[in-house]
Design a protein around this motif. Structure first.
Motif, PDB file in Angstrom:
ATOM      1  N   TRP A   8       0.835  -1.207   0.000  1.00  0.00           N
ATOM      2  CA  TRP A   8       0.000   0.000   0.000  1.00  0.00           C
ATOM      3  C   TRP A   8       0.866   1.252   0.000  1.00  0.00           C
ATOM      4  N   GLN A   9       2.016   1.192   0.665  1.00  0.00           N
ATOM      5  CA  GLN A   9       2.914   2.348   0.647  1.00  0.00           C
ATOM      6  C   GLN A   9       3.493   2.572  -0.749  1.00  0.00           C
ATOM      7  N   LYS A  10       3.719   1.486  -1.499  1.00  0.00           N
ATOM      8  CA  LYS A  10       4.162   1.645  -2.893  1.00  0.00           C
ATOM      9  C   LYS A  10       3.064   2.303  -3.719  1.00  0.00           C
ATOM     10  N   ALA A  11       1.818   1.907  -3.476  1.00  0.00           N
ATOM     11  CA  ALA A  11       0.700   2.538  -4.182  1.00  0.00           C
ATOM     12  C   ALA A  11       0.635   4.023  -3.840  1.00  0.00           C
ATOM     13  N   LEU A  12       0.860   4.352  -2.562  1.00  0.00           N
ATOM     14  CA  LEU A  12       0.817   5.755  -2.139  1.00  0.00           C
ATOM     15  C   LEU A  12       1.984   6.561  -2.688  1.00  0.00           C
TER      16      LEU A  12
END
Length: 197
Positions: free
Chosen positions: A72-76
């Motif tokens: 999710w941090q990569k998506a963010l």
């Protein structure tokens, strides 16, 4: 330039196919196969935020919380104003007991989507129920919980339960008890016996 463009369109199309296959597999709870297809999607398109988001969601379903947060941090990193990704990171951090970090993620989500009743509820639940006195804030919890109830249409027993907890934290015990009764009745009517309990 044309061939690079064609390659870019090809890799996006191939990544979309992998992602769609993964979503179908996830709906059937075939988590490992879904992970494989989503990993292939992000290999094909490292800038594909939705694939990272979905990969995080599947990993979370498997109980792989730290790995889910990383995805999710990569998506963010690609799409920083993704309120749902911030909410998911907040939920995962809360599950890990990292409440201050979870609160920060919920705050980020609310800055983007201030009417998200789930985020409002989740943040409002932490503030009056946390054992850490430095986090507790009953007054703010009441404000957030009122909004959560409002934006969920007043029919969500989770939000109403949260409002009851917030009322109790600020010493409004009669309101807390009455609100908890409303939450209990709604939960019973909606077939949620564990919540009613």
């Amino acid at each position: 330039i044309r061939s690079r463009n064609t390659q870019s369109h090809y890799s996006l199309g191939a990544a979309l196919i992998q992602s769609n296959l993964a979503n179908a597999l996830a709906r059937n709870q075939r988590w490992d196969a879904a992970v494989d297809h989503l990993q292939e999607a992000v290999r094909l398109r490292p800038d594909y935020a939705d694939a990272y988001f979905n990969l995080g969601s599947v990993l979370f379903q498997q109980g792989r919380i730290g790995e889910a947060i990383a995805q999710w941090q990569k998506a963010l990193a690609i799409r920083p104003r993704d309120a749902e990704a911030h909410r998911n990171v907040g939920d995962a951090l809360r599950k890990q007991g990292k409440l201050k970090e979870a609160i920060a993620q919920y705050e980020n989500a609310l800055n983007i989507a201030p009417e998200d009743s789930v985020v409002l509820n989740n943040l409002a639940w932490i503030l009056p129920t946390c054992s850490d006195a430095s986090i507790r804030d009953g007054t703010r919890a009441v404000t957030l919980a009122v909004k959560a109830v409002q934006f969920s249409g007043g029919r969500n027993p989770h939000s109403i339960r949260t409002l009851a907890a917030a009322h109790a934290e600020v010493g409004q015990f009669a309101e807390a008890a009455a609100t908890a009764e409303v939450a209990k009745e709604l939960a019973t009517t909606q077939g949620k016996p564990e919540l009613a309990k």
